[in-house]
Design an enzyme around this catalytic site. Structure first.
Site, PDB file in Angstrom:
ATOM      1  N   THR A 157      -0.423   9.837 -16.925  1.00  0.00           N
ATOM      2  CA  THR A 157      -0.059   8.729 -15.789  1.00  0.00           C
ATOM      3  C   THR A 157      -0.702   7.453 -15.250  1.00  0.00           C
ATOM      4  OG1 THR A 157       1.673  10.463 -14.956  1.00  0.00           O
ATOM      5  CG2 THR A 157       1.327   8.353 -13.326  1.00  0.00           C
ATOM      6  N   CYS A 158      -2.244   7.059 -15.740  1.00  0.00           N
ATOM      7  CA  CYS A 158      -2.953   6.320 -14.108  1.00  0.00           C
ATOM      8  C   CYS A 158      -3.192   5.339 -15.571  1.00  0.00           C
ATOM      9  CB  CYS A 158      -4.169   7.373 -13.948  1.00  0.00           C
ATOM     10  SG  CYS A 158      -5.389   5.551 -13.988  1.00  0.00           S
ATOM     11  N   LYS A 194      -0.289  -0.739 -14.075  1.00  0.00           N
ATOM     12  CA  LYS A 194       0.330  -1.790 -12.267  1.00  0.00           C
ATOM     13  C   LYS A 194      -0.918  -2.395 -11.939  1.00  0.00           C
ATOM     14  CE  LYS A 194      -1.933  -0.164  -8.761  1.00  0.00           C
ATOM     15  NZ  LYS A 194      -1.497   1.479  -8.302  1.00  0.00           N
ATOM     16  N   GLY A 250      12.266   2.735  -0.822  1.00  0.00           N
ATOM     17  CA  GLY A 250      10.648   3.334  -0.684  1.00  0.00           C
ATOM     18  C   GLY A 250      10.261   3.090   0.033  1.00  0.00           C
ATOM     19  N   ALA A 281       6.478   2.325  -4.318  1.00  0.00           N
ATOM     20  CA  ALA A 281       7.750   1.198  -3.424  1.00  0.00           C
ATOM     21  C   ALA A 281       6.160  -0.247  -3.022  1.00  0.00           C
ATOM     22  CB  ALA A 281       8.792   1.563  -2.305  1.00  0.00           C
ATOM     23  N   ASP A 319      -2.510  15.976  -9.644  1.00  0.00           N
ATOM     24  CA  ASP A 319      -1.357  15.968  -9.659  1.00  0.00           C
ATOM     25  C   ASP A 319      -0.235  17.297  -9.539  1.00  0.00           C
ATOM     26  OD1 ASP A 319      -2.092  13.342  -9.747  1.00  0.00           O
ATOM     27  OD2 ASP A 319      -0.492  12.388 -10.087  1.00  0.00           O
ATOM     28  N   THR A 342      -5.634   9.924  -9.019  1.00  0.00           N
ATOM     29  CA  THR A 342      -7.038   9.681 -10.942  1.00  0.00           C
ATOM     30  C   THR A 342      -8.588  10.333  -9.922  1.00  0.00           C
ATOM     31  OG1 THR A 342      -5.334   8.376 -11.433  1.00  0.00           O
ATOM     32  CG2 THR A 342      -8.322   8.827 -12.614  1.00  0.00           C
ATOM     33  N   ALA A 378      -6.486   3.243  -2.056  1.00  0.00           N
ATOM     34  CA  ALA A 378      -6.325   1.740  -1.694  1.00  0.00           C
ATOM     35  C   ALA A 378      -4.795   1.559  -1.794  1.00  0.00           C
ATOM     36  CB  ALA A 378      -7.244   0.845  -2.693  1.00  0.00           C
ATOM     37  N   HIS A 437     -23.193 -12.921   5.320  1.00  0.00           N
ATOM     38  CA  HIS A 437     -22.080 -14.179   6.182  1.00  0.00           C
ATOM     39  C   HIS A 437     -21.669 -15.264   5.178  1.00  0.00           C
ATOM     40  CE1 HIS A 437     -20.262 -16.866   9.197  1.00  0.00           C
ATOM     41  NE2 HIS A 437     -20.910 -17.552   8.457  1.00  0.00           N
TER      42      HIS A 437
HETATM   43  P1  NDP Z   1       4.933   8.499  -1.686  1.00  0.00           P
HETATM   44  O1  NDP Z   1       5.317   9.828  -1.107  1.00  0.00           O
HETATM   45  O2  NDP Z   1       3.929   7.923  -1.153  1.00  0.00           O
HETATM   46  O3  NDP Z   1       5.947   7.460  -1.176  1.00  0.00           O
HETATM   47  C1  NDP Z   1       8.126   8.368  -1.210  1.00  0.00           C
HETATM   48  C2  NDP Z   1       8.446   7.178  -0.595  1.00  0.00           C
HETATM   49  O4  NDP Z   1       9.523   6.820  -1.012  1.00  0.00           O
HETATM   50  C3  NDP Z   1       8.454   7.581   0.746  1.00  0.00           C
HETATM   51  O5  NDP Z   1       8.262   5.532   2.040  1.00  0.00           O
HETATM   52  C4  NDP Z   1       9.695   7.728   1.549  1.00  0.00           C
HETATM   53  O6  NDP Z   1      10.097   7.932   2.624  1.00  0.00           O
HETATM   54  C5  NDP Z   1      10.830   8.418   0.709  1.00  0.00           C
HETATM   55  N1  NDP Z   1      11.419   8.450   0.116  1.00  0.00           N
HETATM   56  C6  NDP Z   1      10.922  10.005  -0.409  1.00  0.00           C
HETATM   57  N2  NDP Z   1      12.292  10.775  -0.493  1.00  0.00           N
HETATM   58  C7  NDP Z   1      13.236   9.526   0.065  1.00  0.00           C
HETATM   59  C8  NDP Z   1      14.842   9.720  -0.664  1.00  0.00           C
HETATM   60  N3  NDP Z   1      15.837  10.643  -0.389  1.00  0.00           N
HETATM   61  N4  NDP Z   1      15.367   8.649   0.371  1.00  0.00           N
HETATM   62  C9  NDP Z   1      14.764   7.777   0.334  1.00  0.00           C
HETATM   63  N5  NDP Z   1      13.340   7.550   0.237  1.00  0.00           N
HETATM   64  C10 NDP Z   1      12.788   8.365  -0.209  1.00  0.00           C
HETATM   65  O7  NDP Z   1       5.532   8.505  -3.235  1.00  0.00           O
HETATM   66  P2  NDP Z   1       4.905   7.448  -4.174  1.00  0.00           P
HETATM   67  O8  NDP Z   1       6.226   7.740  -4.845  1.00  0.00           O
HETATM   68  O9  NDP Z   1       5.284   6.182  -4.040  1.00  0.00           O
HETATM   69  O10 NDP Z   1       3.562   7.933  -5.184  1.00  0.00           O
HETATM   70  C11 NDP Z   1       3.048   8.816  -5.487  1.00  0.00           C
HETATM   71  C12 NDP Z   1       1.942   9.140  -5.669  1.00  0.00           C
HETATM   72  O11 NDP Z   1       0.743   8.611  -5.754  1.00  0.00           O
HETATM   73  C13 NDP Z   1       1.397   8.804  -3.842  1.00  0.00           C
HETATM   74  O12 NDP Z   1       1.010   9.580  -2.742  1.00  0.00           O
HETATM   75  C14 NDP Z   1      -0.223   8.645  -4.355  1.00  0.00           C
HETATM   76  O13 NDP Z   1      -0.822   9.785  -4.148  1.00  0.00           O
HETATM   77  C15 NDP Z   1      -0.190   8.134  -5.449  1.00  0.00           C
HETATM   78  N6  NDP Z   1       0.041   6.805  -5.733  1.00  0.00           N
HETATM   79  C16 NDP Z   1      -1.262   6.040  -5.320  1.00  0.00           C
HETATM   80  C17 NDP Z   1      -1.180   4.684  -6.086  1.00  0.00           C
HETATM   81  C18 NDP Z   1      -2.849   4.273  -4.996  1.00  0.00           C
HETATM   82  O14 NDP Z   1      -3.260   4.959  -5.101  1.00  0.00           O
HETATM   83  N7  NDP Z   1      -2.997   3.289  -4.918  1.00  0.00           N
HETATM   84  C19 NDP Z   1      -0.715   3.956  -6.221  1.00  0.00           C
HETATM   85  C20 NDP Z   1       0.884   4.774  -6.844  1.00  0.00           C
HETATM   86  C21 NDP Z   1       0.660   6.308  -6.646  1.00  0.00           C
HETATM   87  P3  NDP Z   1       9.068   8.930   4.249  1.00  0.00           P
HETATM   88  O15 NDP Z   1       8.257   8.375   4.045  1.00  0.00           O
HETATM   89  O16 NDP Z   1       9.800   9.156   4.645  1.00  0.00           O
HETATM   90  O17 NDP Z   1       9.025  10.801   3.151  1.00  0.00           O
END
Ligand code: NDP
Length: 458
Positions: free
Chosen positions: A43-44, A52, A176, A181, A309, A317, A347, A441
């Site tokens: 995935t990474c 990304k 999301g 998102a 994961d 990662t 981040a 600075h």
């Molecule tokens: P997240 O868990 O971060 O976010 C999922 C989002 O979807 C939340 O806002 C959640 O809402 C919402 N959601 C879940 N189910 C539903 C539903 N049925 N209807 C509507 N909204 C919903 O997952 P991601 O997919 O964004 O990323 C997965 C993981 O991957 C992250 O948690 C992170 O660990 C990793 N990642 C890390 C990154 C980085 O380090 N920069 C970049 C991308 C991913 P709610 O908050 O209400 O639960």
């Protein structure tokens, strides 16, 4: 000579699996096999962090060119050429995948382009028809994005699909409020797509510090993202009945109806544990399908371990890589090493970025009396260009121990800054340690060591 074909068989060639395989084989002298059913790098490298981040870079140039004109440069940004960028992006991913394959080969790992299924605690069967025995099996199969249960959800994309788009949509709805998102809302808006984002809760980026979340939302809205919180979709349908790939009509629970050219579900990820023979072999899965492991990444079956994961501990990662190293140390060097999941920095690559380590103000308050040091300001570079952007620097400090419990930064390059701050915080730095560090600075990060008086106590 061991009775097994291999000392270790790894299922999954992503960041965690490749690291474990090559260190076990190359440095600890183990006989290692690895099976990957898709592309090496996981995935990474193939459909996550790396492409990304390259898209983040691509999306930032439009704003930079705009800012440059305030600094005397005369150029205007032209249109973004997605197909040219996508070609270069995929060439880069091919190159990186080649490096991963080479790393395994050079370490003496036998790699198989195949799906592996566990037959018993010491046996894996490959889709090629081969069967191997191994003293230890390591499951590092990662996860995949999921769509919510709404009618016609298959009309929407998931993050994997974004890197394969033939053309960018004009109007994109992102559903999301988490990492993916928010990152893709900023990326796509930066590339010229009109982005709408629906989040079902009251504020995006649940789990992060509230003040940082609020500023992040403000900044995203200021960029032109149509962010709507407390908004959930009820159903989606093609505007032209039966059409594949055309505009999509989306109806919200509260009744509003809107049309988009594409919809992205960024609604979370689930572990890849189905059909792997795990439960049949006696491996316990959690409620979300994740492999339940102890602090040494060992499952209920002593010969089967899992990292990354697929265990849903912290789905990042660098954490998977740490888990891989701890696994090799424990199993192949006779040095039991628990995985350290404390004070993991992270981040979010939004624009600006959000960097965080340790406790949010809200979480810290629940545990002890705290001081909060926080400042928001307009960074020099964009203020000069007349832009309204604001950044946030925040420290959450224990009143009793004086230790910095959390650091939260919303700013360009916050990911770079939080990496440095995390070292001090992991070492147990106090607020006074931060104070006696001389500022660099003029930087944004100097505010981290110049906040003299608490903004509030709690
Ligand atoms: P997240 O868990 O971060 O976010 C999922 C989002 O979807 C939340 O806002 C959640 O809402 C919402 N959601 C879940 N189910 C539903 C539903 N049925 N209807 C509507 N909204 C919903 O997952 P991601 O997919 O964004 O990323 C997965 C993981 O991957 C992250 O948690 C992170 O660990 C990793 N990642 C890390 C990154 C980085 O380090 N920069 C970049 C991308 C991913 P709610 O908050 O209400 O639960």
């Amino acid at each position: 000579m061991s009775a097994f074909d291999y000392d270790l068989f790894v299922i999954g060639g992503g960041s965690g699996g490749v690291r474990a395989a090559r260190v076990a084989a190359g440095e600890a002298g183990a006989r290692v096999g690895l099976a990957e059913e898709s592309r090496y790098g996981g995935t990474c490298v193939i459909r996550g962090c790396v492409p990304k981040k390259l898209m983040v870079f691509a999306s930032e140039f439009g704003g930079m060119i705009e800012t440059a004109s305030a600094y005397g440069w005369g150029h205007q940004a032209g249109a973004f050429d997605w197909s040219a960028f996508r070609g270069t992006l995929h060439a880069e991913l091919d190159r990186l995948e080649g490096i991963y394959r080479k790393l395994l080969k050079n370490a003496g790992v036998d790699s198989f382009d195949a799906r592996a299924v566990i037959k018993d605690p010491h046996t894996v069967a490959l889709s090629t028809g081969e069967t191997f025995t191994a003293k230890h099996i390591l499951v590092a199969t990662g996860g995949h994005p999921v769509r919510p249960d709404v009618p016609n959800a298959e009309l929407g994309m998931v993050s994997d699909d974004l890197f394969e788009l033939d053309a960018l949509p004009e109007r994109l709805l992102i559903i999301g409020g988490g990492f993916i998102a928010c990152e893709f809302a900023c990326i796509m808006q930066g590339l010229g797509v009109a982005v709408t984002q629906f989040y079902r809760g009251g504020q995006i980026l649940r789990g992060f510090d509230n003040e940082a979340r609020d500023l992040m939302a403000e900044e995203m809205i200021a960029q032109g993202i149509d962010l709507r919180v407390d908004t959930e979709i009820a159903e989606m349908s093609p505007v032209t009945p039966g059409a594949q790939g055309g505009p999509i009509r989306v109806r919200c629970i509260h009744g509003t109806d809107q049309t988009f050219d594409a919809v992205l579900f960024a609604t979370g990820r689930v572990p890849n544990t189905k059909g792997l023979g795990l439960e049949e072999a006696g491996v316990k899965l959690g409620r979300g399908g994740e492999i339940v492991v102890n602090e040494y990444s060992q499952s209920d079956v002593p010969s089967i371990f899992a990292i990354g994961d697929v265990t849903e501990r912290i789905t990042l990662t660098p954490v998977a890589i740490r888990e891989a190293m701890a696994f090799v140390e424990t199993v192949f060097r006779g040095n039991p090493t628990p995985v350290d999941h404390v004070l993991v920095p992270s981040a979010v690559y939004t624009q600006p970025e959000l960097g965080a380590v340790g406790l949010s103000e809200e979480a810290a308050r629940e545990l002890e009396h705290i001081e909060v040091y926080t400042t928001t300001f307009r960074p020099m570079q964009s203020a000069f260009a007349g832009k309204p952007d604001r950044v946030l620097m925040k420290l959450v400090v224990s009143q009793a121990s004086r230790r910095v419990l959390g650091c939260h930064i919303v700013a360009p390059a916050a990911g770079e800054m939080i990496q440095m701050a995390a070292i001090a915080i992991k070492m147990g730095a106090t607020k006074e340690d931060f104070d006696r560090t001389v500022a660099v600075h003029p930087t944004m990060a100097e505010e981290i060591v110049t906040m003299r008086h608490p903004t509030r106590t709690a």
